[in-house]
Design a protein around this motif. Sequence first.
Motif, PDB file in Angstrom:
ATOM      1  N   LYS A 199     -37.915  18.862  35.666  1.00  0.00           N
ATOM      2  CA  LYS A 199     -36.807  19.700  35.219  1.00  0.00           C
ATOM      3  C   LYS A 199     -35.588  18.830  34.942  1.00  0.00           C
ATOM      4  O   LYS A 199     -35.508  17.682  35.405  1.00  0.00           O
ATOM      5  CB  LYS A 199     -36.466  20.759  36.263  1.00  0.00           C
ATOM      6  CG  LYS A 199     -36.012  20.195  37.601  1.00  0.00           C
ATOM      7  CD  LYS A 199     -35.757  21.307  38.621  1.00  0.00           C
ATOM      8  CE  LYS A 199     -35.307  20.748  39.959  1.00  0.00           C
ATOM      9  NZ  LYS A 199     -35.101  21.813  40.963  1.00  0.00           N
ATOM     10  N   ASP A 224     -31.635  24.237  41.281  1.00  0.00           N
ATOM     11  CA  ASP A 224     -32.950  24.782  41.621  1.00  0.00           C
ATOM     12  C   ASP A 224     -33.680  25.139  40.324  1.00  0.00           C
ATOM     13  O   ASP A 224     -33.108  25.059  39.224  1.00  0.00           O
ATOM     14  CB  ASP A 224     -32.838  25.983  42.561  1.00  0.00           C
ATOM     15  CG  ASP A 224     -32.046  27.142  41.963  1.00  0.00           C
ATOM     16  OD1 ASP A 224     -31.993  27.255  40.729  1.00  0.00           O
ATOM     17  OD2 ASP A 224     -31.491  27.932  42.732  1.00  0.00           O
ATOM     18  N   ASP A 225     -34.935  25.545  40.437  1.00  0.00           N
ATOM     19  CA  ASP A 225     -35.768  25.715  39.254  1.00  0.00           C
ATOM     20  C   ASP A 225     -35.236  26.771  38.289  1.00  0.00           C
ATOM     21  O   ASP A 225     -35.235  26.575  37.064  1.00  0.00           O
ATOM     22  CB  ASP A 225     -37.202  26.066  39.657  1.00  0.00           C
ATOM     23  CG  ASP A 225     -37.916  24.898  40.319  1.00  0.00           C
ATOM     24  OD1 ASP A 225     -37.387  23.769  40.238  1.00  0.00           O
ATOM     25  OD2 ASP A 225     -38.987  25.107  40.916  1.00  0.00           O
ATOM     26  N   ASP A 226     -34.771  27.904  38.806  1.00  0.00           N
ATOM     27  CA  ASP A 226     -34.314  28.989  37.942  1.00  0.00           C
ATOM     28  C   ASP A 226     -33.123  28.568  37.087  1.00  0.00           C
ATOM     29  O   ASP A 226     -33.102  28.784  35.870  1.00  0.00           O
ATOM     30  CB  ASP A 226     -33.948  30.219  38.780  1.00  0.00           C
ATOM     31  CG  ASP A 226     -35.163  30.891  39.392  1.00  0.00           C
ATOM     32  OD1 ASP A 226     -36.285  30.583  38.936  1.00  0.00           O
ATOM     33  OD2 ASP A 226     -34.995  31.698  40.319  1.00  0.00           O
ATOM     34  N   VAL A 227     -32.141  27.961  37.730  1.00  0.00           N
ATOM     35  CA  VAL A 227     -30.944  27.545  36.996  1.00  0.00           C
ATOM     36  C   VAL A 227     -31.274  26.383  36.062  1.00  0.00           C
ATOM     37  O   VAL A 227     -30.756  26.308  34.942  1.00  0.00           O
ATOM     38  CB  VAL A 227     -29.815  27.165  37.970  1.00  0.00           C
ATOM     39  CG1 VAL A 227     -28.560  26.771  37.204  1.00  0.00           C
ATOM     40  CG2 VAL A 227     -29.517  28.322  38.905  1.00  0.00           C
ATOM     41  N   ASN A 254     -34.101  25.854  34.533  1.00  0.00           N
ATOM     42  CA  ASN A 254     -34.791  26.404  33.359  1.00  0.00           C
ATOM     43  C   ASN A 254     -33.805  27.056  32.394  1.00  0.00           C
ATOM     44  O   ASN A 254     -33.947  26.936  31.170  1.00  0.00           O
ATOM     45  CB  ASN A 254     -35.843  27.417  33.800  1.00  0.00           C
ATOM     46  CG  ASN A 254     -37.038  26.753  34.454  1.00  0.00           C
ATOM     47  OD1 ASN A 254     -37.331  25.583  34.193  1.00  0.00           O
ATOM     48  ND2 ASN A 254     -37.739  27.483  35.325  1.00  0.00           N
ATOM     49  N   TYR A 255     -32.811  27.733  32.949  1.00  0.00           N
ATOM     50  CA  TYR A 255     -31.775  28.352  32.105  1.00  0.00           C
ATOM     51  C   TYR A 255     -31.010  27.264  31.334  1.00  0.00           C
ATOM     52  O   TYR A 255     -30.773  27.381  30.121  1.00  0.00           O
ATOM     53  CB  TYR A 255     -30.820  29.158  32.964  1.00  0.00           C
ATOM     54  CG  TYR A 255     -29.668  29.768  32.200  1.00  0.00           C
ATOM     55  CD1 TYR A 255     -29.833  30.936  31.474  1.00  0.00           C
ATOM     56  CD2 TYR A 255     -28.404  29.165  32.220  1.00  0.00           C
ATOM     57  CE1 TYR A 255     -28.776  31.500  30.773  1.00  0.00           C
ATOM     58  CE2 TYR A 255     -27.341  29.716  31.518  1.00  0.00           C
ATOM     59  CZ  TYR A 255     -27.534  30.880  30.798  1.00  0.00           C
ATOM     60  OH  TYR A 255     -26.487  31.423  30.101  1.00  0.00           O
ATOM     61  N   GLU A 266     -33.085  25.780  28.472  1.00  0.00           N
ATOM     62  CA  GLU A 266     -33.103  26.586  27.246  1.00  0.00           C
ATOM     63  C   GLU A 266     -31.809  26.410  26.462  1.00  0.00           C
ATOM     64  O   GLU A 266     -31.829  26.385  25.222  1.00  0.00           O
ATOM     65  CB  GLU A 266     -33.335  28.058  27.600  1.00  0.00           C
ATOM     66  CG  GLU A 266     -34.711  28.347  28.181  1.00  0.00           C
ATOM     67  CD  GLU A 266     -35.832  27.805  27.293  1.00  0.00           C
ATOM     68  OE1 GLU A 266     -35.784  28.044  26.059  1.00  0.00           O
ATOM     69  OE2 GLU A 266     -36.745  27.142  27.826  1.00  0.00           O
TER      70      GLU A 266
END
Length: 280
Positions: A179, A186-189, A191-192, A195
């Motif tokens: 990432k 963390d992974d969610d942020v 990934n955002y 993008e």
Amino acid sequence: MGKKVVIVGYGTAGSAAAAYIKLFCRDCDVTVIEKRPYPVYHPCSIPDCISGDIECEKLIEHEPLTKGIEFIASAEVDDVDTSNKVVYFTKEGSRHKMNYDYLILTTGSKPAVPRVLAHALEVDKVFTVKNIEDGIAIRKVALQSKEAIVIGAGAIGLEIATALKKLGLRVILIEALSKILPALLDDDVANYALEKIKAYGVEVVLNKPVVHVEKHGDKVKVQTKDGSEFVADFAVMAIGLRPNIDLAKKIGLKIGELGGVVVDEYMRTSIEGIYAAGDV
């Protein structure tokens, strides 16, 4: 008569040390020895220098932030006699020495380059990012290029990639881990953010540690661990920073497990009369 304090380096820690010493000990004699030819620069805006949003020269301040100190620019401290409390430095090819009562090392950091990529520093049109001169050099090459590779998707790498994209280049951002901003999000942020950077036009390549960089005609070729190859007009290594402990090691200061100078709660090092602060 106040004590003689010599500060090596005038980044954030060095300038703060000089200011506080003069504030609380007005009769102290403070000398700063700085390798740069100017006292102050603003590293956080180097990406803006590269993109052209800010003139590079405007990131430099030509006067020390604190009055009443002696400032020696374009000088490099290369040795310290810790027993007799003498600093040795070179300026304009001449050797000088200076006695001190207290010595403060604020030599900062330097670009982190893994051993496997140490050879890349010798390859033409491969850059690291630390000072204004780096930003000016990168901008100069970028204005004559169409494609760039940025190695490392941490904060520095993302900012450099964005700056180069602003100039209209095709930008390939290569990250060894799974990432972007791996040490921060963390992974969610992450990934955002991924993008968003892709939507801006940066090509992001994850899970591909770079193991080799070489000249490829008038371009630069980057090879990753899985054998993938990427070619561009130039490359920027933005893998991070590490403590600049060259002088500290030479004079025998204790170095910690994470690579920085060991200090106590008062910033005292392992040698009496010597302090350290900042990234070092």
